[in-house]
Scaffold this active site. Structure first.
Site, short mmCIF file in Angstrom:
data_model
loop_
_atom_site.label_atom_id
_atom_site.label_comp_id
_atom_site.label_asym_id
_atom_site.label_seq_id
_atom_site.Cartn_x
_atom_site.Cartn_y
_atom_site.Cartn_z
N TRP A 185 0.82 -1.20 0.00
CA TRP A 185 0.00 0.00 0.00
C TRP A 185 0.87 1.26 0.00
CZ3 TRP A 185 -0.91 4.06 3.55
CH2 TRP A 185 -1.95 4.92 3.16
N ASP A 351 -16.19 10.78 -4.24
CA ASP A 351 -15.61 9.55 -3.69
C ASP A 351 -16.46 9.03 -2.54
OD1 ASP A 351 -13.40 7.71 -2.55
OD2 ASP A 351 -12.41 8.57 -4.29
N ASP A 352 -15.89 8.23 -1.70
CA ASP A 352 -16.53 7.56 -0.56
C ASP A 352 -17.28 8.55 0.34
OD1 ASP A 352 -17.12 5.63 1.26
OD2 ASP A 352 -15.06 4.99 1.62
N LYS A 467 -15.84 5.01 -10.14
CA LYS A 467 -14.57 4.58 -9.51
C LYS A 467 -14.92 3.31 -8.73
CE LYS A 467 -11.03 6.05 -6.16
NZ LYS A 467 -10.43 7.17 -5.42
N TRP A 468 -14.43 2.18 -9.19
CA TRP A 468 -14.75 0.85 -8.61
C TRP A 468 -13.61 0.49 -7.68
CZ3 TRP A 468 -18.56 -2.96 -10.54
CH2 TRP A 468 -18.42 -4.22 -9.97
N ASP A 469 -13.90 0.49 -6.39
CA ASP A 469 -12.84 0.28 -5.40
C ASP A 469 -12.89 -1.14 -4.82
OD1 ASP A 469 -10.71 0.92 -3.76
OD2 ASP A 469 -11.67 2.67 -2.85
N ASN A 471 -11.15 -2.73 -1.20
CA ASN A 471 -10.21 -2.44 -0.11
C ASN A 471 -10.04 -3.56 0.89
OD1 ASN A 471 -9.46 0.39 -0.70
ND2 ASN A 471 -11.64 0.75 -0.47
N CYS A 517 -9.84 0.68 -9.03
CA CYS A 517 -9.07 1.15 -7.87
C CYS A 517 -9.10 0.03 -6.85
CB CYS A 517 -9.74 2.40 -7.31
SG CYS A 517 -9.07 2.93 -5.73
N ASP A 539 -2.62 5.12 -3.70
CA ASP A 539 -3.20 6.10 -2.77
C ASP A 539 -2.15 7.13 -2.36
OD1 ASP A 539 -5.76 5.25 -2.72
OD2 ASP A 539 -5.65 4.21 -0.80
C1 DGJ Z 1 -9.24 3.61 -1.24
C2 DGJ Z 1 -8.97 4.35 -2.51
O1 DGJ Z 1 -7.75 3.98 -3.05
C3 DGJ Z 1 -9.04 5.85 -2.22
O2 DGJ Z 1 -8.70 6.58 -3.36
C4 DGJ Z 1 -10.41 6.19 -1.74
O3 DGJ Z 1 -11.33 5.99 -2.75
C5 DGJ Z 1 -10.74 5.36 -0.52
N1 DGJ Z 1 -10.53 3.97 -0.75
C6 DGJ Z 1 -12.17 5.59 -0.11
O4 DGJ Z 1 -12.52 4.80 0.94
#
Ligand code: DGJ
Length: 733
Positions: A185, A351-352, A467-469, A471, A517, A539
């Site tokens: 990360w 975004d979020d 923007k498809w994230d 995490n 993403c 990020d």
């Molecule tokens: C992780 C992404 O990489 C960020 O750019 C952002 O969208 C956050 N998540 C939002 O929770």
């Protein structure tokens, strides 16, 4: 019954020496600059005899004639007769427990379609009802060849696939170096170059979801020592698969072979009666122009065949994340839209933080899965936002993370069984100590994940960008949907499920731009790109560290796909302070965007940003669709770093250079432009002077291609302080 008679007849034939084979095919598949030579003996084996620089068909026949010692089976199998230094590509366990597979060529076919040529080798096991079709494919006007297999169980009982690679390719053995890209990360894709040891070297990924984060599935191998940027023979390969993968390199004596495919660790897959499994494509190229040649080949292929809309210039956007984080509301979004529109931007992405009714999304601990607008923050709903975008004359985009849920969410309350979990064990959670992964092995969950995007885009047709994230890691390898006998297939089935969803989205919404993403660059891979337009590179938006990450991402992935945003200083991830000009000059080498609150900028900064955005528009096509020449690597620590993009005719060039290692009175190399046309004269324009009326001293000068290439530009006085930079356009006169 019929099958077993054929199989028996064949096994008698096949027990003969290979030379007694019915028919020998010498096959050549060529691209503009590369050739692949295969010998396939009907009733015998198939071998890759050559892969490398293009060799004429007649000369290839001579090559075949002189190669008596066939060493690289095109698809080696486990369990019978494998020699030292040979890695199996396929390992099956037959219903009776037999661990061996013994493949012979049954048929050879060649064909073509509008995209390229195909070679299809059909192999069958001498005894068991297994058929393997091995494919090789060229793509018109590129130097990429891909290869993959289709494994079919033609019997009545399940066959366990313990290993099922896509490719087995020989490399010229020499003073080989392996280049691969490793990270984590906020520090994705750092370049590693290492001499190939004798024995085995493995590149793999087991994270499950963000499968390009630690090790990228792309790599290069040089033949003649440490790889050079524009000289020397270099092989480049990448696996087009979004799940866990394994790339094994084995160098023994004269042989050097690569086996690449889905990671089989803890992932045995049972092929049921009549089932066919298609392995992902492995894409490769070979260049005499060093690493640069490999990169350009992949960029060209990537734009044309690898990603979505590779021929359409990308919008300049402002993303809300680093500006307001979770604190979105109508007023702030409206302000940001106005700001980016005033600067000349074309798209705003929220975004979020915008969703969740029962559980409002105010931080990372809740609400994923509840994709309904939070009316307290956004009383006018998404319509209010798309209307605002229209008012400001820009497009609107939105963030989602559809593969996920939180344990604090309505979706989890309703369907806890829809999330990945191991039987009898407490579920593992990720971000915010509540994040969990939806079970895409389950077709109902696939429908649900599809419906998230479908609903959003159908109800709000003005949404131009998603923007498809993603995490989270695949923390728990277990599915309540799959039976006990198929639990080892969870990771593979997840990614097949994800592909299904993405394909459905693409079929219905072909025009929407979608960013891939994954906590930054966790999914920078051709395995995801077929459904996406671009990826979020990291990020970490610190321009200085981005120089390293973008340099390495550019080894395989084209600038058009590399989202690169100007953010605030001090940088939120590294606290580094850098000038705005430096941040723009770095971000302009990818798909330019901003990730900050323009509201917080000074008048002078806003004025500069407006000019920089306008300059970027004038050279956007060259950056996003041109050929990249990396000139001086930041990894070489030569005090500066430089790169250049050129249009096809080499009549327009864009050069970027940066001070990266400031030390007083140190040697600063001349920037020699390897990709220019020596016979042209170029007029230089400073694209991003800090003050409009004070361009750098090179501005307006006309310099010959030969001078630019062999003498180079002297940048000592321009790049004479930490984080100084320059962006120049060179136009042929
Ligand atoms: C992780 C992404 O990489 C960020 O750019 C952002 O969208 C956050 N998540 C939002 O929770």
């Amino acid at each position: 019954m019929k099958l077993s008679i054929i199989a028996l007849g064949l096994s008698l034939l096949l027990s003969q020496n290979v030379l007694l084979a019915e028919k020998q095919h010498h096959l050549v598949l060529s691209t503009e600059n590369t050739s692949l030579g295969i010998t396939a003996n009907e009733g015998g084996r198939s071998y890759i005899q050559y892969y490398g620089v293009k060799i004429a068909q007649e000369d290839m026949q001579k090559l075949f004639a002189t190669r008596s010692n066939f060493t690289c089976l095109s698809y080696p199998t486990f369990g019978i007769g494998l020699g030292r230094g040979i890695m199996e590509a396929l390992s099956l366990q037959m219903p009776d427990g037999n661990m061996s597979t013994d493949l012979y060529i049954q048929k050879v076919e060649q064909s073509s379609d509008k995209n390229g040529k195909y070679l299809e080798l059909t192999m069958i096991d001498s005894v068991y009802p297994v058929e393997v079709k091995q494919y090789f494919k060229t793509y018109n006007n590129t130097d990429i060849i891909t290869t993959w297999t289709q494994i079919t169980n033609k019997g009545k009982k399940g066959i366990v696939m313990n290993k099922f690679a896509s490719a087995n390719v020989p490399i010229q053995r020499g003073d080989n170096y392996v280049c691969h890209y490793h990270g984590r990360w906020a520090s994705e894709n750092y370049i590693n170059e290492t001499p190939m040891p004798n024995g085995e070297l493995v590149l793999d990924e087991k994270e499950g979801m963000r499968t390009a984060w630690y090790n990228n599935p792309s790599f290069m191998i040089s033949i003649d020592g440490k790889p050079q940027e524009e000289n020397g023979e270099v092989f480049g390969g990448t696996l087009i698969w979004g799940g866990n993968y394994k790339i094994q390199m084995v160098a023994e004596n004269n042989k050097f072979t690569i086996t690449a495919g889905i990671n089989n660790d803890n992932s045995a897959y049972t092929l049921e009666a009549g089932e066919t499994f298609t392995t992902p494509e492995f894409a490769m190229t070979y260049s005499l122009q060093g690493k640069g040649g490999v990169s350009r080949a992949f960029h060209k292929w990537g734009r044309k065949y690898g990603l979505q809309h590779g021929d359409i210039e990308r919008d300049i956007l402002l993303n809300s994340w680093e500006g307001v984080y979770f604190n979105v509301n109508q007023e702030k979004m409206d302000q940001m839209m106005k700001d980016i529109a005033d600067l000349g931007g074309e798209l705003f992405v929220m975004d979020d933080g915008w969703f969740g009714e029962k559980y409002p999304r105010n931080n990372g601990t809740s609400s994923l899965g509840d994709w309904r607008v939070n009316k307290t923050k956004l009383p006018l709903g998404i319509k209010g936002l798309t209307d605002a975008a229209k008012k400001h004359g820009i497009k609107f985009g939105i963030w989602i993370e559809p593969e996920m849920a939180n344990t604090i969410s309505e979706i989890y309350e309703k369907h806890p069984e829809w999330t990945l979990q191991c039987k009898n064990r407490k579920q593992t959670t990720g971000r915010g100590k509540t994040q969990i992964v939806l079970d895409l092995c389950n077709p109902k969950v696939q429908d649900y994940v599809f419906s998230i995007t479908d609903k959003l885009l159908t109800e709000n047709p003005e949404i131009a960008y998603i923007k498809w994230d993603c995490n989270a890691a695949m923390m728990d390898y277990g599915s309540t949907y799959l039976p006990a006998s198929k639990q080892s297939e969870v990771e593979i089935r997840y990614h097949i499920g994800l592909r299904n969803v993405l394909k459905r989205i693409r079929d219905k919404f072909p025009d929407v731009v979608i960013q891939c993403c994954s906590s930054g660059g966790g999914r920078i891979s051709y395995g995801f790109i077929p459904w996406f337009d671009e990826f979020w590179t990291s990020d970490n938006t610190d321009a200085y560290q981005r120089l390293y990450m973008q340099w390495s991402a550019s080894q395989f992935y084209p600038a058009i796909a590399m989202a690169s945003h100007v953010s605030a200083s001090p940088n939120h991830q590294t606290s580094r302070v850098t000038p705005l000009k430096f941040r723009f000059d770095v971000a302009m080498t990818g798909r330019l965007g901003m990730e900050m609150k323009p509201e917080d900028m000074t008048k002078e900064e806003l004025e500069f940003s407006k000019r920089a955005i306008s300059s970027y528009k004038s050279i956007r096509k060259i950056v996003q669709m041109g050929d990249l020449y990396r000139l001086i690597s930041p990894y070489d620590h030569k005090s500066i770093s430089a790169l250049m993009f050129a249009n096809e005719a080499k009549s327009r060039l864009v050069v970027f250079a940066y001070n990266v290692d400031y030390l007083h009175s140190q040697h600063v190399p001349y920037v020699r432009l390897s990709g220019v046309d020596e016979n042209k004269n170029y007029r230089i324009k400073d694209l991003t002077p800090w003050k409009a009326d004070q361009p750098c001293f090179l501005n307006g000068k006309v310099i010959s291609g030969r001078v630019l290439k062999y003498a180079g530009l002297q940048m000592k006085d321009l790049l004479n302080r930490p984080f100084t930079s320059v962006a120049l356009e060179l136009t042929a006169e």
